[in-house]
Design an enzyme around this catalytic site. Structure first.
Site, PDB file in Angstrom:
ATOM      1  N   GLU A  75      32.769  41.575  41.308  1.00  0.00           N
ATOM      2  CA  GLU A  75      32.200  42.903  41.086  1.00  0.00           C
ATOM      3  C   GLU A  75      30.773  42.998  41.638  1.00  0.00           C
ATOM      4  O   GLU A  75      30.390  44.030  42.188  1.00  0.00           O
ATOM      5  CB  GLU A  75      32.236  43.260  39.603  1.00  0.00           C
ATOM      6  CG  GLU A  75      33.658  43.506  39.118  1.00  0.00           C
ATOM      7  CD  GLU A  75      33.702  44.002  37.694  1.00  0.00           C
ATOM      8  OE1 GLU A  75      33.832  45.221  37.511  1.00  0.00           O
ATOM      9  OE2 GLU A  75      33.613  43.160  36.777  1.00  0.00           O
ATOM     10  N   GLU A 106      40.723  38.815  35.419  1.00  0.00           N
ATOM     11  CA  GLU A 106      40.658  39.099  33.994  1.00  0.00           C
ATOM     12  C   GLU A 106      41.867  39.889  33.497  1.00  0.00           C
ATOM     13  O   GLU A 106      42.170  39.869  32.310  1.00  0.00           O
ATOM     14  CB  GLU A 106      39.339  39.790  33.617  1.00  0.00           C
ATOM     15  CG  GLU A 106      38.990  41.014  34.417  1.00  0.00           C
ATOM     16  CD  GLU A 106      38.101  40.729  35.629  1.00  0.00           C
ATOM     17  OE1 GLU A 106      37.128  41.447  35.816  1.00  0.00           O
ATOM     18  OE2 GLU A 106      38.427  39.825  36.409  1.00  0.00           O
TER      19      GLU A 106
END
Length: 139
Positions: A40, A60
């Site tokens: 990210e 995740e």
């Protein structure tokens, strides 16, 4: 303890948004694994340079969690909504060459960390004064 009071300021979302809005080119130099929040952070940069041994992903989802710092939005703006849905739901990681093919990485560099850093600095220098690619502007 630090965990009982929640996350401190600024949040990762705020940092990435500020990075993206910067007037100076920000280039991620990746030499290894950029998974989860590391991926990210890379997506929050204007450009991404990676070594051939690097990998990218948002695993995740394998734990039932969604990326929490804008990864879902930025990924879909880079590779398109349909491809992003497949990628985000799989939790798979992509090697650098494949990530470059789909547009996640701007440049793949053969060599060690020093070579990747050199490539990132050269890319940033070449972009000074030109329009920067801001994913927040992509619709």
């Amino acid at each position: 303890s630090e965990f009982s009071s929640g996350m401190g300021r600024p949040s990762l979302v705020a940092v990435l948004n500020d990075m993206e809005k910067s007037s100076k080119p920000i280039v991620a130099a990746i030499d290894g694994v950029a998974l989860g929040a590391g991926c990210e952070v890379c997506l929050g940069c204007h450009f991404r340079v990676a070594s051939t041994r690097s990998q990218f992903g948002l695993p995740e989802v394998d734990l039932g969690l969604l990326p929490g710092a804008g990864g879902t939005q930025r990924m879909s703006r880079i590779i398109g909504v349909e491809a992003a849905i497949d990628f985000l739901c799989s939790g798979a990681s992509l090697p650098a060459a494949e990530a470059a093919k789909v547009g996640i990485i701007d440049q793949v560099i053969e060599g060690d960390t020093a070579a990747v850093l050199k490539g990132a600095v050269e890319l940033a220098a070449s972009k000074v004064g030109s329009a920067l690619r801001r994913l927040c502007d992509v619709t």
